[in-house]
Design a protein around this motif. Sequence first.
Motif, PDB file in Angstrom:
ATOM      1  N   VAL A  18       0.858  -1.197   0.000  1.00  0.00           N
ATOM      2  CA  VAL A  18       0.000   0.000   0.000  1.00  0.00           C
ATOM      3  C   VAL A  18       0.890   1.242   0.000  1.00  0.00           C
ATOM      4  O   VAL A  18       1.580   1.518   0.986  1.00  0.00           O
ATOM      5  CB  VAL A  18      -0.925   0.024   1.239  1.00  0.00           C
ATOM      6  N   TRP A  19       0.884   1.937  -1.119  1.00  0.00           N
ATOM      7  CA  TRP A  19       1.728   3.135  -1.217  1.00  0.00           C
ATOM      8  C   TRP A  19       1.086   4.294  -0.460  1.00  0.00           C
ATOM      9  O   TRP A  19      -0.109   4.549  -0.607  1.00  0.00           O
ATOM     10  CB  TRP A  19       1.903   3.554  -2.684  1.00  0.00           C
ATOM     11  N   VAL A  20       1.889   4.975   0.309  1.00  0.00           N
ATOM     12  CA  VAL A  20       1.410   6.169   1.017  1.00  0.00           C
ATOM     13  C   VAL A  20       2.386   7.304   0.701  1.00  0.00           C
ATOM     14  O   VAL A  20       3.505   7.335   1.197  1.00  0.00           O
ATOM     15  CB  VAL A  20       1.335   5.926   2.537  1.00  0.00           C
ATOM     16  N   THR A  21       1.938   8.182  -0.154  1.00  0.00           N
ATOM     17  CA  THR A  21       2.813   9.265  -0.618  1.00  0.00           C
ATOM     18  C   THR A  21       2.805  10.408   0.379  1.00  0.00           C
ATOM     19  O   THR A  21       1.768  10.759   0.928  1.00  0.00           O
ATOM     20  CB  THR A  21       2.283   9.787  -1.979  1.00  0.00           C
ATOM     21  N   HIS A  22       3.988  10.989   0.596  1.00  0.00           N
ATOM     22  CA  HIS A  22       4.049  12.133   1.510  1.00  0.00           C
ATOM     23  C   HIS A  22       5.251  13.011   1.192  1.00  0.00           C
ATOM     24  O   HIS A  22       6.075  12.673   0.335  1.00  0.00           O
ATOM     25  CB  HIS A  22       4.082  11.663   2.969  1.00  0.00           C
ATOM     26  N   GLY A  23       5.362  14.107   1.889  1.00  0.00           N
ATOM     27  CA  GLY A  23       6.440  15.061   1.636  1.00  0.00           C
ATOM     28  C   GLY A  23       7.371  15.240   2.819  1.00  0.00           C
ATOM     29  O   GLY A  23       7.948  16.322   2.981  1.00  0.00           O
ATOM     30  N   LEU A  24       7.496  14.232   3.633  1.00  0.00           N
ATOM     31  CA  LEU A  24       8.357  14.168   4.807  1.00  0.00           C
ATOM     32  C   LEU A  24       8.058  15.249   5.850  1.00  0.00           C
ATOM     33  O   LEU A  24       7.553  14.954   6.913  1.00  0.00           O
ATOM     34  CB  LEU A  24       9.838  14.222   4.435  1.00  0.00           C
ATOM     35  N   MET A  25       8.410  16.491   5.537  1.00  0.00           N
ATOM     36  CA  MET A  25       8.170  17.570   6.503  1.00  0.00           C
ATOM     37  C   MET A  25       7.299  18.658   5.893  1.00  0.00           C
ATOM     38  O   MET A  25       7.109  19.707   6.516  1.00  0.00           O
ATOM     39  CB  MET A  25       9.501  18.178   6.939  1.00  0.00           C
ATOM     40  N   ASP A  26       6.831  18.406   4.697  1.00  0.00           N
ATOM     41  CA  ASP A  26       6.065  19.435   4.004  1.00  0.00           C
ATOM     42  C   ASP A  26       4.669  18.895   3.638  1.00  0.00           C
ATOM     43  O   ASP A  26       4.498  18.224   2.620  1.00  0.00           O
ATOM     44  CB  ASP A  26       6.820  19.849   2.725  1.00  0.00           C
ATOM     45  N   PRO A  27       3.669  19.204   4.461  1.00  0.00           N
ATOM     46  CA  PRO A  27       2.322  18.658   4.211  1.00  0.00           C
ATOM     47  C   PRO A  27       1.650  19.260   2.985  1.00  0.00           C
ATOM     48  O   PRO A  27       0.591  18.785   2.565  1.00  0.00           O
ATOM     49  CB  PRO A  27       1.549  19.032   5.483  1.00  0.00           C
ATOM     50  N   ARG A  28       2.273  20.275   2.394  1.00  0.00           N
ATOM     51  CA  ARG A  28       1.688  20.847   1.171  1.00  0.00           C
ATOM     52  C   ARG A  28       1.824  19.869   0.003  1.00  0.00           C
ATOM     53  O   ARG A  28       1.103  19.940  -0.978  1.00  0.00           O
ATOM     54  CB  ARG A  28       2.381  22.175   0.830  1.00  0.00           C
ATOM     55  N   ILE A  29       2.788  18.972   0.095  1.00  0.00           N
ATOM     56  CA  ILE A  29       3.000  17.988  -0.982  1.00  0.00           C
ATOM     57  C   ILE A  29       1.905  16.916  -0.936  1.00  0.00           C
ATOM     58  O   ILE A  29       1.343  16.558  -1.969  1.00  0.00           O
ATOM     59  CB  ILE A  29       4.405  17.358  -0.852  1.00  0.00           C
ATOM     60  N   ALA A  30       1.645  16.418   0.241  1.00  0.00           N
ATOM     61  CA  ALA A  30       0.544  15.460   0.435  1.00  0.00           C
ATOM     62  C   ALA A  30       0.080  15.644   1.869  1.00  0.00           C
ATOM     63  O   ALA A  30       0.880  15.478   2.797  1.00  0.00           O
ATOM     64  CB  ALA A  30       1.016  14.030   0.199  1.00  0.00           C
ATOM     65  N   SER A  31      -1.168  15.975   2.035  1.00  0.00           N
ATOM     66  CA  SER A  31      -1.674  16.269   3.386  1.00  0.00           C
ATOM     67  C   SER A  31      -1.858  14.976   4.173  1.00  0.00           C
ATOM     68  O   SER A  31      -1.779  13.877   3.619  1.00  0.00           O
ATOM     69  CB  SER A  31      -3.001  17.012   3.289  1.00  0.00           C
ATOM     70  N   ARG A  32      -2.136  15.132   5.441  1.00  0.00           N
ATOM     71  CA  ARG A  32      -2.423  13.945   6.259  1.00  0.00           C
ATOM     72  C   ARG A  32      -3.611  13.175   5.675  1.00  0.00           C
ATOM     73  O   ARG A  32      -3.602  11.951   5.635  1.00  0.00           O
ATOM     74  CB  ARG A  32      -2.722  14.382   7.691  1.00  0.00           C
ATOM     75  N   GLN A  33      -4.618  13.933   5.234  1.00  0.00           N
ATOM     76  CA  GLN A  33      -5.793  13.255   4.667  1.00  0.00           C
ATOM     77  C   GLN A  33      -5.423  12.540   3.362  1.00  0.00           C
ATOM     78  O   GLN A  33      -5.910  11.448   3.090  1.00  0.00           O
ATOM     79  CB  GLN A  33      -6.931  14.251   4.421  1.00  0.00           C
ATOM     80  N   ASP A  34      -4.541  13.154   2.576  1.00  0.00           N
ATOM     81  CA  ASP A  34      -4.090  12.484   1.343  1.00  0.00           C
ATOM     82  C   ASP A  34      -3.457  11.137   1.679  1.00  0.00           C
ATOM     83  O   ASP A  34      -3.668  10.141   0.977  1.00  0.00           O
ATOM     84  CB  ASP A  34      -3.055  13.345   0.601  1.00  0.00           C
ATOM     85  N   MET A  35      -2.681  11.126   2.729  1.00  0.00           N
ATOM     86  CA  MET A  35      -2.037   9.870   3.138  1.00  0.00           C
ATOM     87  C   MET A  35      -3.081   8.842   3.550  1.00  0.00           C
ATOM     88  O   MET A  35      -3.003   7.667   3.175  1.00  0.00           O
ATOM     89  CB  MET A  35      -1.063  10.124   4.298  1.00  0.00           C
ATOM     90  N   ARG A  36      -4.045   9.317   4.310  1.00  0.00           N
ATOM     91  CA  ARG A  36      -5.097   8.384   4.759  1.00  0.00           C
ATOM     92  C   ARG A  36      -5.904   7.871   3.567  1.00  0.00           C
ATOM     93  O   ARG A  36      -6.257   6.688   3.504  1.00  0.00           O
ATOM     94  CB  ARG A  36      -6.018   9.101   5.759  1.00  0.00           C
ATOM     95  N   THR A  37      -6.164   8.790   2.631  1.00  0.00           N
ATOM     96  CA  THR A  37      -6.997   8.409   1.485  1.00  0.00           C
ATOM     97  C   THR A  37      -6.371   7.265   0.697  1.00  0.00           C
ATOM     98  O   THR A  37      -7.079   6.373   0.200  1.00  0.00           O
ATOM     99  CB  THR A  37      -7.224   9.634   0.574  1.00  0.00           C
ATOM    100  N   GLU A  38      -5.052   7.276   0.593  1.00  0.00           N
ATOM    101  CA  GLU A  38      -4.404   6.192  -0.167  1.00  0.00           C
ATOM    102  C   GLU A  38      -4.660   4.830   0.485  1.00  0.00           C
ATOM    103  O   GLU A  38      -4.874   3.839  -0.203  1.00  0.00           O
ATOM    104  CB  GLU A  38      -2.909   6.475  -0.306  1.00  0.00           C
ATOM    105  N   VAL A  39      -4.617   4.817   1.797  1.00  0.00           N
ATOM    106  CA  VAL A  39      -4.903   3.555   2.500  1.00  0.00           C
ATOM    107  C   VAL A  39      -6.383   3.214   2.361  1.00  0.00           C
ATOM    108  O   VAL A  39      -6.748   2.064   2.061  1.00  0.00           O
ATOM    109  CB  VAL A  39      -4.509   3.656   3.989  1.00  0.00           C
TER     110      VAL A  39
END
Lengths: 396, 512
Positions: free
Chosen positions: B465-486
């Motif tokens: 399950v890929w969870v895309t993120h921006g490490l320290m920058d939530p503008r790249i992928a928000s917390r909700q974006d991460m949850r949505t992938e799951v």
Amino acid sequence: MKDLQHLIFFENLLTEVNNDLVREGRDRGDVCVGTTCFQLPEVVYSLPGVFPVYLRAPRTGSIDMGTYYMTSMTCEFARALLERGLEGGYQFLDCLIAPAACSQMADCIENMERLNVNKKDDFFIQLVDAPMKNDDNAIRHMTNMCRRRILEPLHEKYGIDISDKALKKAVKIHNDVCKAINKIGEYRKEDNPRITGYEFAVICTATFAAPKDLILPYLKETVKELKTREPDEDYAKKYRARVLLCGSEIDDPAYIKDIEDAGANVVFDRYCFGSYPARIPIELNDEEDILFQICRQSVTTNQCPRYMDGATIDNRKKVIDTLAKEYKADGIIVEQMKFCNFWGYERAAMTNFLRDDYGWPVLSLDKPYVAGGQGQLRTRVQAFVESIEIKKINNK
Amino acid sequence: MGKEINSQALGEFYKGGRTRTHREWRGLKDTWYDYTRWLYIWKCMMKFMSKPQNIKGFFRYRWMLNYLSTLDFLDRHTEGLRGPQLRIAHKEFDMIVEHMIDSMTNLFSADQHIGGDPEKSKKMVLFDENMMTQIMNGFPNLMCVVPEIPPIYTSSTMAQDGILHYFDVAEEYGVPGDVCPMPAAELGVAIEDDYPKVGCCMVECNTTCDGSMMGNGIEARRFSLPTFQVAVPIRYTDEETKEYAAQEIRNAIKFIEDQTGEKFDWDAYFDRMKTFNGETECFREWLEVSKTDYPQVIGNNVALYRDAYYQVVGGRDRTFLENEQAICKLMYEAYDKKVPVVSEVRHRAILWGVQAQYYSAFPVWLQNCWGIVPLIDMLSLTSTDFYSENDKDQAMYDLADLYAKENMRNRSEGGLAVGVDDLWRFCEEFRADMVIMYEHTRCKSMTGYHGIFEDEARKHNVHLVWVTHGLMDPRIASRQDMRTEVNRYMRTVLQEEPIDPSLEEFDDSNAW
């Protein structure tokens, strides 16, 4: 200016990796080593019976497979090489020996290995740890790695002679190529150079794309030809500024052509596939171990941003300043391959330091791997040239 | 609402504001316990602010504002936890808070920006954030200071938007927007002169990645301190690199000796490595229990804490070992009682790749929302070897090995064998059927393995399950974006319903 006799020949060598001279080298039975990057001394895989070819992906179109494996956020050069490998473009290689220089290129090579891009029975891939500092420990490490991870495998697998005598012979041919390239390059110091930055880039890049002994006669003839070549009379009309170009990988001279078409004569090249420091001859003495001397030269002249010790970081800027003065540049262009971590930071640092500490006009650019014919690049260079001209007028 | 896990709809806490609407009711016993810990942290923070130097530091540095969210940080990481898991979490996170408070008090007391003690500053050796600190185990009279941790590393976990300003500073300087946000932000702090001014010298490293190393080069110029760079081999698994690596350690020690006039104290070194080995022993026990049907120390209860003691503390603080021994006791008690960590175990997962700093509480969401048990994460799966406690020659090789196995670079460098192949071995050992694959889009190391991960996951029959993120920058992928992938994977591929539907989608975009 009158066209150089072998320019089209050199240009043709760059249109594919498995070019005429590479085929000639292989036809006579030489082992062809694919490699990337300039972190390892070129001569260790230029011994009698073996020659290196620096991997490139000329005429790259789609890099979809490379992007699938490495994502769209990694270096296009690495992706293009992987794509070319997956397409079967590196089947002619007998082995692939590359430094673990940047993680993206290391990933590319590992992908090639895992995806079995070369089907030859004896084919092997060797990723070699390369030092990241200019000190004694680094030189010893480089020497050890070259011996254990390059020379010995070549000897064991292909019976290559790795004796001191063979190394000396490799250094001799390497130095002959370096001397020829440097002689050609020296003409760029002239007020009205008899060779363009583009022509020089074609010739220099070709020396990384063919067996040294086979390309050497063409280089010598070009040196001879240039002695009497008349420079352009309308130089001042064509070029309104002289620039030193430094930065990351450029294996397509079309990029230099675009810069020159926009009015900036590229009088020196300090980038990967450029002549500095790769074409500095190796001076050997009889007292020390040959391989150690070769590696010392590689470590102490290295200009890659991955060399992390403070003295080397500072020295990189000094080198640019010195070369720019020597070649009478009016400004400096610092470029980076998009997504290159090393040059991303180094470009920022160079731009600031060369401007603030050394007083140079600096143009800072990033570029994709396939960079020829970019309107955007021309606009940026034209604006830079104009800014240099304005400064000159103001200084008067 | 009650003492059982998932007895409350946790998503209802979030209404789009900075803070949550109310505290969680966990049943009388657990709520009371949690409340006492809440009061304890308040006490620690007030004690911190009672010191004049700390008040000066608070007003000097903009990143200090992030620490106002400390209590919220703790609540986030203990959300939904009950019984032993809640206690383990507090043992770990409270310890980290205490350690941070001590570190920052020390830092400000010597900070020349705010009139700190110059003599104390001379006893401080700065260490790059992305490197192990065990060399300092042999210098008991010196203080190891990691300047990037308070402004960047911890700040970014405290408040999701806490360090965005520093990315902008780095970009304005000319650093491209595609590089990893961590070294970029660290450089931004240096450019703004927002690091406490302390130290007599600095040791940097080429861990964890190319970008981090490059940021260091420019930072060193800003620090204007004598600096030594430890070059750890990239292909560190190659036996031929060992001697070179050991020599780098010897050279680093000599540098510190030369700069400080202190001699490397072998007794202190071995004593502290004994503590470090003790901690490794505890960690091994955690892992063994996590392989069983009743894992206890999992997810958030491993990740950040392991980072702290393995890399930053490095054996120099025995209270960490005592804490871990207490955790082991809690763990075994819970294991004997077969206490479940989630209300319903749907999947056993390994978390691979680097986690999002701005959503370090993501594993606890996996547990609460979908019943995915995050058994262990990549950054915690570092060295579990025991290191010599009496052999001086071996010690240099040990240190070299540890430096190569720093949290992130342990997997991001060294090749496919450690970055990819080990994952499937761990899946087998931990009997995991799922991999939560963090894809930090700007990490130039791990993203290069993307396709290989896909290919290999299919071969190994593991849900990836890929969870895309921006490490320290939530503008790249928000917390909700991460949850949505799951969420999408769970619903579309696995056709499952969430255990807590309120957590599937909620607005925490403005939360700390």
